[in-house]
Motif scaffolding. Structure first.
Motif, PDB file in Angstrom:
ATOM      1  N   CYS A 188       0.807  -1.221   0.000  1.00 25.15           N
ATOM      2  CA  CYS A 188       0.000   0.000   0.000  1.00 25.15           C
ATOM      3  C   CYS A 188       0.840   1.271   0.000  1.00 25.15           C
ATOM      4  O   CYS A 188       0.294   2.369  -0.141  1.00 25.15           O
ATOM      5  N   GLY A 189       2.141   1.142   0.193  1.00 23.92           N
ATOM      6  CA  GLY A 189       3.004   2.315   0.133  1.00 23.92           C
ATOM      7  C   GLY A 189       3.888   2.558   1.327  1.00 23.92           C
ATOM      8  O   GLY A 189       4.712   3.493   1.317  1.00 23.92           O
ATOM      9  N   ALA A 190       3.768   1.770   2.382  1.00 27.58           N
ATOM     10  CA  ALA A 190       4.640   1.961   3.544  1.00 27.58           C
ATOM     11  C   ALA A 190       6.085   1.669   3.159  1.00 27.58           C
ATOM     12  O   ALA A 190       6.370   0.660   2.508  1.00 27.58           O
ATOM     13  N   ASN A 191       6.987   2.550   3.558  1.00 29.13           N
ATOM     14  CA  ASN A 191       8.405   2.338   3.266  1.00 29.13           C
ATOM     15  C   ASN A 191       9.283   2.473   4.514  1.00 29.13           C
ATOM     16  O   ASN A 191      10.503   2.546   4.422  1.00 29.13           O
ATOM     17  N   SER A 192       8.649   2.501   5.674  1.00 24.28           N
ATOM     18  CA  SER A 192       9.353   2.439   6.951  1.00 24.28           C
ATOM     19  C   SER A 192       8.493   1.609   7.892  1.00 24.28           C
ATOM     20  O   SER A 192       7.337   1.951   8.158  1.00 24.28           O
TER      21      SER A 192
END
Length: 216
Positions: A188-192
């Motif tokens: 979904c776009g989480a990058n941390s």
């Protein structure tokens, strides 16, 4: 590049320094440091002295998450202790725009966290000045809680704002993340990714980090 930020709230405090070194050795990118004041959240954790005590043990980014009322009062203390990024809660600060600018004026990155019940729309105007948005996928205050499923919708909404403003932005998710659901939030776009119990459980840090990162 997705960043793994183990939360030391779930570490063994009798071996905190040793475990900070261990997460670095086995592939963590940041150290997530949850600071709680017993007022904004119903728990108390640790503060500046603990951060100072471990700062010289690792080169990892110190990702400091202030779950405290009126956080601007203490921002400089945490910067002086070694924070590289400071995240404050939208719900805890009546002057959030000013606090973001203050954090950045001290030479560190600034993030804003949203509780599960706070809509993403509340921070749209702040996006151009932010380095990170933290989506709480549990109600803040305690480790080991169950992941809230609608968090993926909020992650997607932040990703849309990131694209709208053509902004380099970390989208962090914190709460109930483990090897079984990390791929869902990354998609979904989480990058941390913040993980506490899932990293430190059973004192199998190397194995646990490997399992979580396999979902990136």
């Amino acid at each position: 590049m997705i960043k793994l930020s183990p939360s030391i709230l779930s570490a063994d405090f009798s071996r905190l320094g040793e475990q900070v070194k261990e997460i670095e050795k086995h592939g963590a990118d940041w150290v997530h440091i949850d600071v709680m004041d017993g007022m904004f959240v119903p728990n108390i954790s640790f503060g500046v002295p603990v951060i100072k005590s471990i700062r010289n043990l690792t080169t990892l980014v110190f990702d400091v998450h202030l779950m405290i009322e009126d956080p601007a009062r203490y921002v400089k203390d945490f910067v002086d202790a070694g924070a590289d990024m400071i995240t404050v809660h939208y719900e805890a600060d009546r002057h959030i725009d000013r606090t973001i600018k203050y954090i950045k004026s001290l030479g560190v990155k600034a993030g804003v966290a949203l509780n599960p019940g706070t809509p993403v729309s509340m921070i749209e105007n702040l996006i151009p000045d932010l380095d990170m948005v933290l989506i709480m996928s549990v109600n803040p205050g305690f480790g080991g809680q169950k992941y809230i499923e609608y968090s993926v919708d909020k992650i997607s909404q932040v990703k849309e704002l990131k694209d709208k403003y053509n902004k380099e932005l970390y989208i962090q998710v914190d709460g109930g993340i483990d090897a079984t659901n990390v791929s869902k939030v990354v998609k979904c776009g989480a990058n941390s990714i913040v993980a506490g119990s899932a990293v430190f459980k059973n004192n199998e840090i190397e194995k646990n980090i490997s399992n979580i990162k396999s979902g990136f």
